[in-house]
Write an enzyme that holds these catalytic residues in place. Structure first.
Site, short mmCIF file in Angstrom:
data_model
loop_
_atom_site.label_atom_id
_atom_site.label_comp_id
_atom_site.label_asym_id
_atom_site.label_seq_id
_atom_site.Cartn_x
_atom_site.Cartn_y
_atom_site.Cartn_z
N HIS A 61 34.05 -80.32 -67.38
CA HIS A 61 33.42 -81.50 -66.67
C HIS A 61 31.92 -81.60 -66.85
CE1 HIS A 61 37.45 -81.76 -64.40
NE2 HIS A 61 37.38 -82.60 -65.23
N LEU A 89 29.37 -79.10 -64.64
CA LEU A 89 29.71 -78.83 -63.45
C LEU A 89 30.62 -77.53 -63.28
CD1 LEU A 89 30.52 -82.74 -62.59
CD2 LEU A 89 28.93 -81.38 -61.55
N HIS A 90 30.85 -76.80 -64.38
CA HIS A 90 31.19 -75.42 -64.28
C HIS A 90 32.95 -75.53 -64.04
CE1 HIS A 90 26.92 -74.42 -63.55
NE2 HIS A 90 26.84 -75.28 -62.60
N HIS A 91 33.36 -76.29 -64.76
CA HIS A 91 34.70 -76.24 -64.49
C HIS A 91 35.38 -76.17 -66.06
CE1 HIS A 91 33.99 -79.68 -61.49
NE2 HIS A 91 33.74 -78.40 -60.96
N GLN A 92 34.82 -75.12 -66.67
CA GLN A 92 35.62 -74.88 -67.91
C GLN A 92 37.17 -74.31 -67.75
OE1 GLN A 92 32.80 -73.29 -66.75
NE2 GLN A 92 31.17 -73.89 -68.31
#
Length: 497
Positions: free
Chosen positions: A226, A427-430
């Site tokens: 994201h 947004l660090h949602h890998q």
């Protein structure tokens, strides 16, 4: 961004990235999980995963005390962020002005606007370590080794059975054996990295590093994330509405936070509200959002560039030119999250050395649909701020052009595309680097019970298994996956109570 690259930090602490995240508690909407189940992932429909969210949650949410969509007896504290600026009400009122309802976005009736529910207790961070580990530290069957790096899963090549883990601690190499199975829960970057170092991954890629191939799987070949554009500041002609670090850094506010869990220091770096919208770029039928909005009471200039801008590695030349002039003004931003990016990234090994980070390719904005949706999100935010609830404070878009985009007319599609390609922040949602899928899915790494295909006694239990994009910040889904996996593991070994 510094070096023209995005910064993907990891939470290297007990509790992982829940120690450094924004604490936003979102689960994913019913359609997300039902689609995952419909693709052959049995057991992962919304109705099947909901009990695991409720199990871990200890909600303290005003006006939702009797909601059937929240748990009250779990370990994970969830509450509304205590601090609220007047801009948070303006955001919700502006949403209402444009036809959006107030909702509990963690219920099936999610399509609307709300205050943020966060993993906090009395204004303080509630990490997964604080929730699930701190009170269990003295259990005899739990051993936590900090300052320790797992370097390899031990696998018998003849039987393709995982039997232990190799790790390094204080410069020494150790091996530890597993009686039943090995559970890899290192997150969407390190889990695929460890699998490949252990011989599980794309055959040609592993052979190029002389790593003996145990199982040829497409580890790391799917990666979704994201993204946001944190560089859309608005200026106000009214004072004391935003968080300005220099102004809020007082003993009084510190006492408010430390003693009562309240005041501006309990804010999520200024992020307060959330809203789901469907832009005109969406191809979906019905109320399925393609963008999440995050209302805030701060901008990149609110901390004089010392924390957030440095945290995302924003280039100094851009900060000095565009944001520094805002430091003495009241300014705020509304962020967005591109919920269903079509651009697909991947990760690869850099070397055989486990201490060399893998090569990470986000491939952001490589699909034209993503560019169009992001521009639509920016235009919607401008429209939102142009409503009476914001205009009573004189909110006005900061129209200083980025220095590298001066050739385009401000506000044109070409200008916004240049701007978003200049400041694209994760947004660090890998997810999906160890993609879950049925046996007939050629991209699947783990089955619906999270067992690695072709390897016995090895599971991956973290957000890397999520196979497709979801309407969620991934901390809560990762915890849910852990809860569900615990039951699957107990069933596998006849330990169900």
């Amino acid at each position: 961004m510094e070096g023209g690259r995005c910064f993907w930090p990891r939470g290297k602490a007990v509790g992982g990235s829940s120690v450094i995240n924004y604490m936003i508690y979102t689960r994913g909407i019913p359609t997300d999980w039902d689609r995952i189940a419909a693709e052959g992932n049995y057991g992962w429909s919304y109705q099947e995963i909901l009990p695991y969210y409720l199990k871990s949650e200890r909600a303290n949410l005003k006006r939702l005390q009797n909601s059937p969509w929240h748990g009250r007896d779990g370990e994970l504290a969830v509450e509304y962020v205590p601090f609220r600026s007047k801009l948070s009400k303006a955001f919700l009122d502006a949403g209402k002005y444009l036809g959006h309802r107030r909702v509990d976005y963690n219920s099936p009736d999610y399509f609307g606007f709300s205050y943020i529910q966060a993993t906090m207790s009395k204004g303080h961070r509630w990490s997964s370590a604080k929730a699930f580990l701190h009170s269990k530290k003295k259990r005899k069957n739990l051993h936590i080794l900090h300052s320790t790096r797992a370097t390899k899963v031990l696998i018998d090549p003849a039987t393709k059975t995982a039997y232990g883990v190799e790790f390094q601690r204080n410069g020494r190499v150790y091996q530890i054996k597993a009686k039943k199975e090995v559970i890899l829960s290192a997150g969407p970057i390190e889990s695929p990295h460890l699998l490949m170092l252990s011989g599980i991954g794309p055959k040609e890629h592993l052979e190029s590093f002389d790593i003996p191939v145990v199982q040829d799987l497409r580890v790391g070949e799917t990666l979704y994330d994201h993204i946001t554009f944190p560089a859309l500041p608005f200026i106000l002609n009214t004072t004391r509405l935003t968080i300005i670090e220099r102004r809020e850094s007082t003993i009084e506010n510190f006492v408010k936070f430390s003693q009562y869990g309240d005041g501006p220091m309990s804010s999520l770096a200024g992020v307060e509200t959330i809203g789901y919208i469907k832009t005109n770029e969406s191809d979906e039928l019905g109320d399925l959002p393609d963008v999440e909005l995050l209302g805030g009471c701060a901008s990149l200039a609110s901390d004089e560039g010392n924390i957030v801008a440095k945290g995302i590695h924003l280039a100094d030349w851009l900060y000095r030119d565009t944001f520094k002039p805002l430091e003495n003004l009241e300014s705020f931003s509304i962020l967005f999250m591109l919920l269903h990016p079509k651009s697909k990234g991947h990760l690869k090994l850099r070397s055989r050395n486990p201490f060399d980070y893998p090569k990470l390719y986000g491939n952001y904005l490589t699909h034209p649909k993503d560019v169009a949706t992001v521009i639509a999100a920016i235009r919607y935010i401008i429209k939102l701020v142009d409503t009476p609830p914001f205009q009573k404070y004189g909110a006005k878009l900061h129209t200083k052009k980025f220095p590298n985009c001066v050739q385009y007319e401000f506000g044109s599609d070409n200008y916004w595309e240049c701007a978003i390609r200049t400041v694209t922040s994760t947004l660090h949602h890998q997810i999906a680097t160890c993609k879950m899928g049925p046996a007939w899915d050629p991209d699947a790494v783990v089955d619906p019970e999270l067992r690695v295909y072709g390897v016995n006694n090895l599971r991956v239990v973290d957000s890397s298994v999520i196979p497709r994009t979801i309407v969620a910040h991934t901390n809560a889904p990762a915890i849910m996956i852990g809860e569900k996996a615990a039951d699957m593991i107990k069933r596998s070994w006849g330990m169900v109570s």
